[in-house]
Design a protein around this motif. Structure first.
Motif, PDB file in Angstrom:
ATOM      1  N   SER A 143      56.284  32.860  48.111  1.00  0.00           N
ATOM      2  CA  SER A 143      56.212  33.678  46.896  1.00  0.00           C
ATOM      3  C   SER A 143      55.134  34.416  46.911  1.00  0.00           C
ATOM      4  O   SER A 143      54.078  34.456  47.575  1.00  0.00           O
ATOM      5  N   SER A 144      55.530  35.888  46.460  1.00  0.00           N
ATOM      6  CA  SER A 144      54.276  36.863  46.156  1.00  0.00           C
ATOM      7  C   SER A 144      53.632  36.558  45.000  1.00  0.00           C
ATOM      8  O   SER A 144      52.786  37.437  44.506  1.00  0.00           O
ATOM      9  N   ARG A 145      53.959  35.752  44.176  1.00  0.00           N
ATOM     10  CA  ARG A 145      53.380  35.547  42.585  1.00  0.00           C
ATOM     11  C   ARG A 145      51.835  35.047  42.999  1.00  0.00           C
ATOM     12  O   ARG A 145      51.551  34.306  44.253  1.00  0.00           O
ATOM     13  N   PRO A 146      50.906  35.190  42.211  1.00  0.00           N
ATOM     14  CA  PRO A 146      49.314  34.840  42.334  1.00  0.00           C
ATOM     15  C   PRO A 146      49.418  33.303  42.578  1.00  0.00           C
ATOM     16  O   PRO A 146      50.220  32.368  41.813  1.00  0.00           O
ATOM     17  N   LEU A 147      48.555  32.898  43.337  1.00  0.00           N
ATOM     18  CA  LEU A 147      48.319  31.591  43.493  1.00  0.00           C
ATOM     19  C   LEU A 147      48.199  30.511  42.482  1.00  0.00           C
ATOM     20  O   LEU A 147      48.504  29.600  42.128  1.00  0.00           O
ATOM     21  N   MET A 148      47.349  31.167  41.417  1.00  0.00           N
ATOM     22  CA  MET A 148      47.093  30.336  40.094  1.00  0.00           C
ATOM     23  C   MET A 148      48.514  30.170  39.333  1.00  0.00           C
ATOM     24  O   MET A 148      48.494  29.106  38.852  1.00  0.00           O
ATOM     25  N   ALA A 149      49.135  30.925  39.337  1.00  0.00           N
ATOM     26  CA  ALA A 149      50.472  30.697  38.762  1.00  0.00           C
ATOM     27  C   ALA A 149      51.430  29.987  39.499  1.00  0.00           C
ATOM     28  O   ALA A 149      52.014  28.951  38.880  1.00  0.00           O
ATOM     29  N   LEU A 150      51.367  30.007  40.623  1.00  0.00           N
ATOM     30  CA  LEU A 150      52.201  29.027  41.401  1.00  0.00           C
ATOM     31  C   LEU A 150      51.669  27.612  41.525  1.00  0.00           C
ATOM     32  O   LEU A 150      52.686  26.593  41.260  1.00  0.00           O
ATOM     33  N   LEU A 151      50.483  27.395  41.225  1.00  0.00           N
ATOM     34  CA  LEU A 151      49.694  26.026  41.348  1.00  0.00           C
ATOM     35  C   LEU A 151      50.000  25.348  39.936  1.00  0.00           C
ATOM     36  O   LEU A 151      49.922  24.183  39.959  1.00  0.00           O
ATOM     37  N   MET A 152      50.166  26.434  38.996  1.00  0.00           N
ATOM     38  CA  MET A 152      50.335  25.804  37.663  1.00  0.00           C
ATOM     39  C   MET A 152      51.902  25.596  37.362  1.00  0.00           C
ATOM     40  O   MET A 152      51.982  25.031  36.232  1.00  0.00           O
ATOM     41  N   ASP A 153      52.704  25.897  38.053  1.00  0.00           N
ATOM     42  CA  ASP A 153      54.291  25.865  38.120  1.00  0.00           C
ATOM     43  C   ASP A 153      54.495  24.414  38.227  1.00  0.00           C
ATOM     44  O   ASP A 153      54.411  23.831  39.287  1.00  0.00           O
ATOM     45  N   GLN A 154      54.732  23.540  37.001  1.00  0.00           N
ATOM     46  CA  GLN A 154      55.208  22.183  36.993  1.00  0.00           C
ATOM     47  C   GLN A 154      56.264  21.836  37.897  1.00  0.00           C
ATOM     48  O   GLN A 154      56.528  20.659  38.356  1.00  0.00           O
ATOM     49  N   SER A 155      57.117  22.621  38.305  1.00  0.00           N
ATOM     50  CA  SER A 155      58.033  22.453  39.133  1.00  0.00           C
ATOM     51  C   SER A 155      57.505  22.482  40.560  1.00  0.00           C
ATOM     52  O   SER A 155      58.285  22.279  41.567  1.00  0.00           O
ATOM     53  N   ILE A 156      56.502  22.956  40.991  1.00  0.00           N
ATOM     54  CA  ILE A 156      56.135  23.062  42.261  1.00  0.00           C
ATOM     55  C   ILE A 156      54.901  21.973  42.658  1.00  0.00           C
ATOM     56  O   ILE A 156      54.942  21.263  43.300  1.00  0.00           O
TER      57      ILE A 156
END
Length: 270
Positions: A143-156
């Motif tokens: 994903s090209s989304r920011p790391l902060m957003a990805l790590l806070m995505d509860q599905s990840i």
């Protein structure tokens, strides 16, 4: 919103208070009345947590699922419960202990298939010994989304909230704005291991501490942090204060509708 370590602590607390006993369950507020009646008087078999989701498991394969959200809160005590005050969504009573739940985002009875479906929507929980982080890394790296957003995505990644994500990125030397595609497998292992260690300490201590021994107040001769969240941190809610490692003022900006905090020197984009 409580982070995952708090929910795991609640699961342990509720297991200690109620597991193995018949439990009276009611809804003074009324919004949980039908589901409360369905488990009222049953034996609580166990409790569990996955990320920010709490589960009370009763005999007969019934489960009460609670997600506290922003405003949910449990209170408990010994002996007879006091008269209900405020909007008590769920009240539990075992004869020796009582518990009240107010303001949750979710409080519902689920059958086994619904529990499995909910868990399947959640990512790997750093507090689960057998959680496999492979899928989490694959999704982040793709994903090209920011790391902060990805790590806070509860599905990840399930359970890590703003504080743990902010602090793990600092400790890994990565800016919160870096795209997931830039995350190497080695750096991911650093973050994942850090989350497991830090969140387990949070379960044990009941607070979030993320600084290494060289950066504690005692080691640095500085005053302890004063904040309603408690704990010693590197950058979270330290806007404009000197980085504990390099002295550079901590920056903040809104990222994906959340406040991001980072040190522009220690977390320099590479």
């Amino acid at each position: 919103m409580p982070e995952g370590h708090t929910i795991h602590r609640l699961a342990e607390r509720h297991r200690k208070l109620f597991a193995g006993r018949p439990v009276a369950v009611a809804s003074p507020q009324g919004r949980f009345a039908a589901d409360a009646l369905a488990v009222d008087g049953r034996v609580m078999v166990d409790t569990s947590a996955h990320g920010k989701h709490l589960f009370h498991h009763y005999e007969g394969a019934a489960t009460v699922h609670v997600h506290l959200g922003l405003y949910g809160k449990f209170t408990d005590g010994d002996g007879d419960p006091p008269p209900p005050v405020g909007e008590v969504r769920m009240r539990m009573f075992s004869g020796a202990h009582w518990l009240d739940l107010r303001g949750p985002a979710a409080c519902e009875r689920l059958d086994p298939a619904q529990v499995d479906a909910l868990r399947a929507r959640l990512g790997a929980d750093p507090l689960h010994d057998r959680s496999d982080d492979t899928e989490a890394y694959t999704r982040i790296h793709g994903s090209s989304r920011p790391l902060m957003a990805l790590l806070m995505d509860q599905s990840i990644v399930a359970g890590a909230g703003l504080i743990y994500v902010t602090e793990s990125l600092f400790r890994a030397g990565l800016p919160p704005t870096a795209p997931g595609t830039k995350l190497t497998r080695r750096k991911w292992q650093t973050i994942w291991t850090d989350l497991r260690v830090l969140m387990r300490a949070g379960v044990a201590e009941g607070r979030i501490d993320t600084v290494h021994s060289a950066h504690t107040p005692e080691a640095m001769g500085r005053p302890p942090r004063v904040d309603r969240h408690g704990g010693e941190v590197y950058v979270y809610r330290r806007t404009g204060q000197p980085c504990l490692v390099c002295g550079t003022p901590v920056r903040t900006a809104v990222l994906n509708a959340r406040n991001a905090y980072w040190c522009p020197r220690c977390q320099r984009a590479r």
